[in-house]
Design a protein around this motif. Structure first.
Motif, short mmCIF file in Angstrom:
data_model
loop_
_atom_site.label_atom_id
_atom_site.label_comp_id
_atom_site.label_asym_id
_atom_site.label_seq_id
_atom_site.Cartn_x
_atom_site.Cartn_y
_atom_site.Cartn_z
N TYR A 30 1.02 -1.24 -0.12
CA TYR A 30 -0.10 0.02 0.18
C TYR A 30 1.01 1.22 -0.20
CZ TYR A 30 -3.55 -3.42 1.65
OH TYR A 30 -4.32 -4.39 1.82
N GLN A 34 -2.79 5.33 0.80
CA GLN A 34 -3.66 4.04 0.92
C GLN A 34 -3.76 3.63 2.41
OE1 GLN A 34 -2.12 1.60 -1.99
NE2 GLN A 34 -3.75 2.07 -3.23
N ARG A 38 -7.10 4.02 4.75
CA ARG A 38 -7.45 2.66 5.50
C ARG A 38 -7.72 2.83 7.06
NH1 ARG A 38 -6.91 -2.26 2.44
NH2 ARG A 38 -6.08 -3.21 4.38
#
Length: 283
Positions: A30, A34, A38
């Protein structure tokens, strides 16, 4: 027997290398952006979380001023948040956060209750004391801060030196976005003061009308002065977010919001608002 032992050691060494490489690959799976998104989404999905924060203002001298405060909060039922705000000394007198959770709040600690409605945090009480701190707790709600930060134009990069089992992200909103965001929050705080002038009016109708008029004038002038000063200022905000690698949830959030502007005498004035927040008890 010797060759068997050597073979086992070689196999273990291979597995160890594979494990290390797998961990590195996981980090590369990631991007920092990201990972941040998240993490914010993971927090939004939790029913409960508690946090403890501190904030202070650092002036031109580089030393913290006496304007230092603590705030604590507890999210429950996913969308209901209760926050407390006061001086460090006031919290010390409370005997810890357990007393606050049990409703044992003294007059020198402000309490505010918020409800998340359509993605926005709405104050359900006016706080206590009614004039001190009202409207301020919303800006120091770290859950809301992360949610709003998620929508801004910003740069995010991974910091080195994070504690074992964590990521540390450095998040810096673009200067123009940081200024608009700060101005919006300050205007909301100022707007909470105006209705309270109306409260004073109902309490002193017919006795202090001149005072009420003066208060309204001061409020209007203060709003205008604040807006003008912000327009002439440079705002730079930097966040550091520590995230648990296993759960992906925020553990710590620190920030420094620095405001710089030229004074009337061409001297550069700088102020920085520094905050430190710790999250725990996720459920």
């Amino acid at each position: 027997m010797h060759w068997k032992k050597q073979w086992v050691m070689q196999v273990c060494g291979v597995f160890l290398v594979i494990g290390v490489l797998s961990g590195c690959a996981l980090d590369r799976q990631y991007t920092p952006e990201q990972i941040f998104k998240r993490s914010v989404a993971g927090m939004a999905g939790k029913e409960m979380v508690t946090f403890t924060g501190r904030t202070a203002i650092r002036a031109d001298s580089g030393l913290p001023t006496n304007k230092q405060f603590e705030y604590r909060g507890r999210l429950r039922n996913h969308d209901e948040l209760i926050m407390h705000w006061g001086s460090t000394e006031a919290f010390r007198k409370q005997g810890g956060y357990v007393a606050l959770q049990q409703g044992k709040s003294e007059h020198d600690v402000t309490q505010e209750r918020f409800l998340r409605q359509s993605g926005k945090w709405v104050a359900l009480t006016s706080g206590y004391p009614p004039l001190v701190g009202n409207g301020m707790l919303n800006r120091f709600n770290p859950i809301q801060e992360l949610e709003e930060l998620n929508t801004l134009n910003k740069s995010i990069r991974m910091e080195t030196g994070a504690a074992r089992g964590t990521w540390m992200l450095r998040i810096e909103p673009e200067s123009a976005s940081a200024k608009r965001w700060l101005k919006d929050r300050l205007i909301k705080e100022m707007n909470t003061l105006n209705p309270q002038i109306g409260i004073l009016k109902t309490q002193h109708t017919g006795t202090n009308r001149e005072l009420q008029k003066k208060l309204t004038q001061i409020w209007s002038q203060s709003c205008e002065d604040m807006s003008n000063q912000l327009e002439q200022s440079i705002v730079r905000t930097v966040y550091h977010l520590t995230i648990d690698r296993q759960t992906g949830l925020p553990l710590k959030l620190s920030s420094e919001c620095r405001i710089s502007r030229q004074g009337v005498n061409e001297e550069l004035h700088q102020e920085a608002l520094i905050t430190r927040v710790t999250f725990e008890d996720y459920k």
